[in-house]
Design an enzyme around this catalytic site. Sequence first.
Site, PDB file in Angstrom:
ATOM      1  N   GLY A  72       0.805  -1.211   0.000  1.00 55.12           N
ATOM      2  CA  GLY A  72       0.000   0.000   0.000  1.00 55.12           C
ATOM      3  C   GLY A  72       0.836   1.258   0.000  1.00 55.12           C
ATOM      4  O   GLY A  72       0.643   2.136   0.834  1.00 55.12           O
ATOM      5  N   SER A  73       1.751   1.373  -0.964  1.00 53.38           N
ATOM      6  CA  SER A  73       2.756   2.445  -0.894  1.00 53.38           C
ATOM      7  C   SER A  73       2.670   3.455  -2.033  1.00 53.38           C
ATOM      8  O   SER A  73       3.673   4.068  -2.407  1.00 53.38           O
ATOM      9  CB  SER A  73       4.160   1.837  -0.849  1.00 53.38           C
ATOM     10  OG  SER A  73       4.340   0.839  -1.829  1.00 53.38           O
ATOM     11  N   THR A  74       1.486   3.654  -2.591  1.00 48.60           N
ATOM     12  CA  THR A  74       1.361   4.621  -3.680  1.00 48.60           C
ATOM     13  C   THR A  74       1.004   6.019  -3.188  1.00 48.60           C
ATOM     14  O   THR A  74       0.972   6.962  -3.985  1.00 48.60           O
ATOM     15  CB  THR A  74       0.299   4.165  -4.702  1.00 48.60           C
ATOM     16  OG1 THR A  74      -0.953   3.977  -4.033  1.00 48.60           O
ATOM     17  CG2 THR A  74       0.729   2.876  -5.380  1.00 48.60           C
ATOM     18  N   TYR A  96     -12.294  -0.067  12.304  1.00 43.17           N
ATOM     19  CA  TYR A  96     -10.900   0.286  12.025  1.00 43.17           C
ATOM     20  C   TYR A  96     -10.035   0.060  13.260  1.00 43.17           C
ATOM     21  O   TYR A  96      -8.969  -0.566  13.182  1.00 43.17           O
ATOM     22  CB  TYR A  96     -10.823   1.746  11.577  1.00 43.17           C
ATOM     23  CG  TYR A  96      -9.418   2.297  11.462  1.00 43.17           C
ATOM     24  CD1 TYR A  96      -8.638   2.001  10.353  1.00 43.17           C
ATOM     25  CD2 TYR A  96      -8.881   3.118  12.451  1.00 43.17           C
ATOM     26  CE1 TYR A  96      -7.346   2.521  10.234  1.00 43.17           C
ATOM     27  CE2 TYR A  96      -7.604   3.642  12.334  1.00 43.17           C
ATOM     28  CZ  TYR A  96      -6.842   3.336  11.228  1.00 43.17           C
ATOM     29  OH  TYR A  96      -5.569   3.848  11.124  1.00 43.17           O
ATOM     30  N   SER A 127      -1.884   1.741  14.806  1.00 42.27           N
ATOM     31  CA  SER A 127      -2.381   3.103  14.986  1.00 42.27           C
ATOM     32  C   SER A 127      -2.648   3.334  16.456  1.00 42.27           C
ATOM     33  O   SER A 127      -2.903   2.393  17.218  1.00 42.27           O
ATOM     34  CB  SER A 127      -3.684   3.294  14.194  1.00 42.27           C
ATOM     35  OG  SER A 127      -4.342   4.486  14.564  1.00 42.27           O
ATOM     36  N   GLY A 148       0.447   8.684   0.712  1.00 42.00           N
ATOM     37  CA  GLY A 148       0.419   8.822   2.160  1.00 42.00           C
ATOM     38  C   GLY A 148       1.628   8.275   2.880  1.00 42.00           C
ATOM     39  O   GLY A 148       2.778   8.413   2.427  1.00 42.00           O
ATOM     40  N   ILE A 149       1.382   7.642   4.020  1.00 44.26           N
ATOM     41  CA  ILE A 149       2.459   7.098   4.839  1.00 44.26           C
ATOM     42  C   ILE A 149       3.259   6.055   4.070  1.00 44.26           C
ATOM     43  O   ILE A 149       4.488   6.010   4.142  1.00 44.26           O
ATOM     44  CB  ILE A 149       1.900   6.517   6.151  1.00 44.26           C
ATOM     45  CG1 ILE A 149       1.357   7.643   7.046  1.00 44.26           C
ATOM     46  CG2 ILE A 149       2.969   5.718   6.897  1.00 44.26           C
ATOM     47  CD1 ILE A 149       0.639   7.143   8.295  1.00 44.26           C
ATOM     48  N   GLY A 150       2.573   5.191   3.325  1.00 47.17           N
ATOM     49  CA  GLY A 150       3.269   4.143   2.577  1.00 47.17           C
ATOM     50  C   GLY A 150       4.249   4.699   1.570  1.00 47.17           C
ATOM     51  O   GLY A 150       5.376   4.215   1.431  1.00 47.17           O
TER      52      GLY A 150
END
Length: 278
Positions: free
Chosen positions: A28-30, A168, A155, A32-34
């Site tokens: 999930g690195s496309t 979540y 989180s 934000g944090i990723g």
Amino acid sequence: MHRVPAFPTIREDSMKIDLSDKHAIVSGSTAGIGLAIALGLAQAGATVVVNGRTQERVDQALAQIRDKVPGARLQGIAADLGAPDGAALLFKQVPETDILINNLGIFEAKPFFDISDEEWQRFFDVNVMSAVRLSRHYAPAMVKRGWGRVQFLSSESGLQIPKEMVHYGVTKTALLAVSRGLAETLAGSGVTVNAVLPGPTRSEGVGNFFASMARDQGVASEALERDFLKEHRPSSLIQRLATVEEVANMVVYLASVQASATTGAALRVDGGVVRSIS
């Protein structure tokens, strides 16, 4: 029996993180944090696998990283890692890695009584099972080599379950349990396993969330962010949203040889939101 690794030699006068001989996967690195994590690992010299659900998003992320790190060693893989087929595609193209960052996650504000069974399952599949599948596949080879890093992006919501998105929070608590359990399983192997707990962070997803709410309410996003912290996270000590780079810095450190004695831990990058000294 686990092979006992040699203690790393670290210069006392230097904390330069060098991952030039390491390979990393960031799910999930496309954005934000990723994306910030993938960029940080690339800046440290690692070969980095960037992952997203569509080729277009993956290509955009690769271009952003290369713009900031010319010559970065990157591989882009479009696959939905929240599903078994997507994970199998990744495993086929990337059989092994040294560093696994389980970052993939989704969130949504919804009242508890409106969350369907299907939504509960979707959140568990994406946020928890993606990390379980990847860790189960990649960790054994790390153990054989006597070195590896596995991280789970949890989180502060895993410690303080938010009433506005219970599903979540539950998945983020589950990641803490998986992380500690895997760390216990790999004790003495040279493979460290840790969880990182961001607090409210100005990621793409959070930014879009606030922007959407701001449009609906006819107010500025900045004002909404301040009101959110005041109402929902009043214990924040930095009294602002963290940046994605601030979270990524912790992740990159934990991926380094310098962090060899840190395992089984849950490290908060939450701006002091969680009122705890432990």
